[in-house]
Scaffold this motif. Structure first.
Motif, PDB file in Angstrom:
ATOM      1  N   LEU A   1      -8.677  24.972  24.791  1.00  7.94           N
ATOM      2  CA  LEU A   1     -10.032  24.751  24.436  1.00  7.94           C
ATOM      3  C   LEU A   1     -10.616  24.298  25.661  1.00  7.94           C
ATOM      4  CD1 LEU A   1     -12.281  25.496  22.298  1.00  7.94           C
ATOM      5  CD2 LEU A   1     -11.756  23.296  21.489  1.00  7.94           C
ATOM      6  N   LEU A   2     -11.506  24.903  26.243  1.00  9.54           N
ATOM      7  CA  LEU A   2     -12.533  24.381  27.384  1.00  9.54           C
ATOM      8  C   LEU A   2     -13.752  24.157  26.420  1.00  9.54           C
ATOM      9  CD1 LEU A   2     -11.631  26.707  30.084  1.00  9.54           C
ATOM     10  CD2 LEU A   2     -10.592  24.428  29.697  1.00  9.54           C
ATOM     11  N   ALA A   3     -14.376  22.891  26.784  1.00  4.47           N
ATOM     12  CA  ALA A   3     -15.919  22.748  26.325  1.00  4.47           C
ATOM     13  C   ALA A   3     -16.810  22.300  27.382  1.00  4.47           C
ATOM     14  CB  ALA A   3     -15.718  21.627  25.155  1.00  4.47           C
ATOM     15  N   ASP A   4     -17.628  22.810  27.644  1.00  6.44           N
ATOM     16  CA  ASP A   4     -18.798  22.685  28.506  1.00  6.44           C
ATOM     17  C   ASP A   4     -19.907  21.941  28.218  1.00  6.44           C
ATOM     18  OD1 ASP A   4     -20.048  22.542  31.002  1.00  6.44           O
ATOM     19  OD2 ASP A   4     -20.383  24.591  31.356  1.00  6.44           O
ATOM     20  N   GLU A   5     -20.021  20.669  28.304  1.00  3.74           N
ATOM     21  CA  GLU A   5     -21.139  19.974  27.763  1.00  3.74           C
ATOM     22  C   GLU A   5     -21.371  19.851  26.311  1.00  3.74           C
ATOM     23  OE1 GLU A   5     -22.243  17.406  29.299  1.00  3.74           O
ATOM     24  OE2 GLU A   5     -22.235  17.465  31.423  1.00  3.74           O
ATOM     25  N   PRO A   6     -20.397  19.778  25.610  1.00  2.00           N
ATOM     26  CA  PRO A   6     -20.609  20.545  24.129  1.00  2.00           C
ATOM     27  C   PRO A   6     -21.406  19.571  23.283  1.00  2.00           C
ATOM     28  CG  PRO A   6     -18.487  19.214  24.096  1.00  2.00           C
ATOM     29  CD  PRO A   6     -19.036  19.609  25.850  1.00  2.00           C
ATOM     30  N   THR A   7     -22.005  18.487  23.583  1.00  2.00           N
ATOM     31  CA  THR A   7     -23.036  17.849  22.961  1.00  2.00           C
ATOM     32  C   THR A   7     -24.309  17.574  23.742  1.00  2.00           C
ATOM     33  OG1 THR A   7     -22.345  15.686  24.018  1.00  2.00           O
ATOM     34  CG2 THR A   7     -21.329  16.373  21.865  1.00  2.00           C
ATOM     35  N   GLY A   8     -24.325  18.246  24.795  1.00  2.19           N
ATOM     36  CA  GLY A   8     -25.552  18.275  25.728  1.00  2.19           C
ATOM     37  C   GLY A   8     -26.957  18.668  25.232  1.00  2.19           C
ATOM     38  N   ALA A   9     -26.719  19.643  24.251  1.00  7.11           N
ATOM     39  CA  ALA A   9     -28.265  20.274  23.861  1.00  7.11           C
ATOM     40  C   ALA A   9     -28.274  19.697  22.463  1.00  7.11           C
ATOM     41  CB  ALA A   9     -28.165  21.663  23.872  1.00  7.11           C
TER      42      ALA A   9
ATOM     43  N   LEU B   1     -15.604  16.581  15.279  1.00  3.93           N
ATOM     44  CA  LEU B   1     -14.842  17.714  15.108  1.00  3.93           C
ATOM     45  C   LEU B   1     -13.700  17.972  16.027  1.00  3.93           C
ATOM     46  CD1 LEU B   1     -14.681  20.748  14.272  1.00  3.93           C
ATOM     47  CD2 LEU B   1     -16.725  21.328  15.823  1.00  3.93           C
ATOM     48  N   LEU B   2     -14.058  17.491  17.265  1.00  5.46           N
ATOM     49  CA  LEU B   2     -13.135  17.717  18.658  1.00  5.46           C
ATOM     50  C   LEU B   2     -11.992  16.820  18.439  1.00  5.46           C
ATOM     51  CD1 LEU B   2     -15.695  18.140  21.409  1.00  5.46           C
ATOM     52  CD2 LEU B   2     -14.197  20.013  20.507  1.00  5.46           C
ATOM     53  N   THR B   3     -12.510  15.465  17.855  1.00  9.55           N
ATOM     54  CA  THR B   3     -11.193  14.337  17.704  1.00  9.55           C
ATOM     55  C   THR B   3     -10.145  15.292  16.809  1.00  9.55           C
ATOM     56  OG1 THR B   3     -12.975  12.638  18.312  1.00  9.55           O
ATOM     57  CG2 THR B   3     -10.761  12.115  16.851  1.00  9.55           C
ATOM     58  N   GLY B   4     -10.876  15.904  15.444  1.00  8.90           N
ATOM     59  CA  GLY B   4      -9.980  16.273  14.550  1.00  8.90           C
ATOM     60  C   GLY B   4      -9.068  17.542  15.113  1.00  8.90           C
ATOM     61  N   LEU B   5      -9.701  18.337  16.065  1.00 15.44           N
ATOM     62  CA  LEU B   5      -8.923  19.468  16.488  1.00 15.44           C
ATOM     63  C   LEU B   5      -7.917  18.820  17.448  1.00 15.44           C
ATOM     64  CD1 LEU B   5     -11.669  21.896  17.464  1.00 15.44           C
ATOM     65  CD2 LEU B   5     -10.170  22.077  15.671  1.00 15.44           C
ATOM     66  N   HIS B   6      -8.125  17.765  18.126  1.00 15.74           N
ATOM     67  CA  HIS B   6      -6.841  17.265  19.226  1.00 15.74           C
ATOM     68  C   HIS B   6      -6.018  16.793  18.127  1.00 15.74           C
ATOM     69  CE1 HIS B   6      -5.188  13.895  21.422  1.00 15.74           C
ATOM     70  NE2 HIS B   6      -4.961  15.063  22.113  1.00 15.74           N
ATOM     71  N   ALA B   7      -6.457  15.901  17.321  1.00 19.36           N
ATOM     72  CA  ALA B   7      -5.222  15.372  16.172  1.00 19.36           C
ATOM     73  C   ALA B   7      -4.449  16.424  15.555  1.00 19.36           C
ATOM     74  CB  ALA B   7      -5.824  14.541  15.242  1.00 19.36           C
TER      75      ALA B   7
ATOM     76  N   ALA C   1       0.331  19.921  27.537  1.00 21.18           N
ATOM     77  CA  ALA C   1       0.152  20.348  26.423  1.00 21.18           C
ATOM     78  C   ALA C   1      -0.143  19.498  25.099  1.00 21.18           C
ATOM     79  CB  ALA C   1       1.248  21.503  25.848  1.00 21.18           C
ATOM     80  N   GLY C   2      -1.218  19.784  24.504  1.00 22.34           N
ATOM     81  CA  GLY C   2      -1.473  18.712  23.291  1.00 22.34           C
ATOM     82  C   GLY C   2      -2.274  17.492  23.852  1.00 22.34           C
ATOM     83  N   GLU C   3      -2.632  17.490  25.196  1.00 23.49           N
ATOM     84  CA  GLU C   3      -3.622  16.430  25.721  1.00 23.49           C
ATOM     85  C   GLU C   3      -5.030  16.903  25.454  1.00 23.49           C
ATOM     86  OE1 GLU C   3      -3.816  14.111  29.977  1.00 23.49           O
ATOM     87  OE2 GLU C   3      -2.391  15.643  29.662  1.00 23.49           O
ATOM     88  N   ALA C   4      -5.982  15.679  25.514  1.00 26.24           N
ATOM     89  CA  ALA C   4      -7.324  16.014  25.566  1.00 26.24           C
ATOM     90  C   ALA C   4      -7.951  15.394  26.737  1.00 26.24           C
ATOM     91  CB  ALA C   4      -8.025  15.425  24.355  1.00 26.24           C
ATOM     92  N   LEU C   5      -8.275  15.941  27.689  1.00 28.60           N
ATOM     93  CA  LEU C   5      -8.873  15.693  29.322  1.00 28.60           C
ATOM     94  C   LEU C   5     -10.297  15.826  29.077  1.00 28.60           C
ATOM     95  CD1 LEU C   5      -8.569  14.749  32.049  1.00 28.60           C
ATOM     96  CD2 LEU C   5      -8.654  17.271  32.685  1.00 28.60           C
TER      97      LEU C   5
END
Length: 221
Positions: A160-168, A180-186, A27-31
């Motif tokens: 939160l699952l993110a599937d290639e969130p920057t791919g498009a 954004l994702l870095t802030g959410l994890h923080a 919990a709290g990890e970003a993989l």
């Protein structure tokens, strides 16, 4: 938060998509899950999301055995325990930004007043409140991905699952989503992201694995 034991997934061909995979995410990890096309990344995400089932082994998320759930239980699990962000946003173009974000709360029967307050907070936090009444087609790619993240967070998911969130996205929008994702994890959000974007993994992830032929290559780092 996630515990995967001995998971194999085969689709009837010679080589399994996942081959005896073991993985734990706290919990709290970003993989971040890296790997070439066909390495098993999307299969792994689908098993965690309950969109597919393993051929063998177990998948547990937030104390629940996802691989043993009925279809109705899986639908409830996806509504209440996880949020999913897709590469191509999957927003409904005939709904406004606000209505797209409200949709998960409507599916769970959350009272309208509470859901609108939550949506307003998310739109403010993600810096897209000014677009609340706009339609997704009027927004940039980075803005649409922010809407998708707000929608995914609407029901306060554990994961939160993110599937290639920057791919498009173009380079500037991709940098926006990384921030954004870095802030959410923080802020304490547990995140698992599947990506080809090594800059995204380096910026956002506390742990990185690389899949090759359905196995973790080179260990966890």
């Amino acid at each position: 938060m996630i515990e995967i034991r001995g998971v194999t997934k085969s689709y009837g061909d010679d080589r399994p998509a996942l081959d005896g995979l073991d993985l734990k995410v706290a919990a709290g990890e970003a993989l971040a899950v890296l790997g070439p096309s066909g390495s098993g990344k999307s299969t792994l995400l689908n098993l965690i999301a309950g969109l597919d089932r393993p051929s063998s082994g177990s998948v547990a998320v937030d104390g629940l055995r996802v691989d043993r759930m009925s279809e109705s239980a899986l639908a409830k699990y996806r509504r209440s325990r996880i949020g999913i962000v897709f590469q191509f946003f999957n927003l409904l173009d005939d709904l406004t930004v606000l209505d797209n974000v409200l949709l998960p709360a409507q599916l769970t029967g959350t009272p309208r007043g509470a859901s609108r307050r939550r949506a307003g907070e998310l739109l403010e936090h993600l810096r897209i409140a000014r677009h609340a009444r706009a339609f997704p087609g009027r927004l940039s790619g980075g803005e649409r991905q922010r809407v998708a993240v707000a929608r995914a967070l609407m029901n306060r998911p554990s994961l939160l699952l993110a599937d290639e969130p920057t791919g498009a996205l173009d380079t500037a929008s991709a940098a926006d989503v990384r921030e954004l994702l870095t802030g959410l994890h923080a802020d304490g959000q547990t995140i698992m992201l599947v990506t080809h974007d090594r800059a995204l993994a380096a910026a956002c992830a506390t742990t990185t694995i690389e899949l090759v032929d359905g196995r973790i290559a080179g260990g966890v780092r």
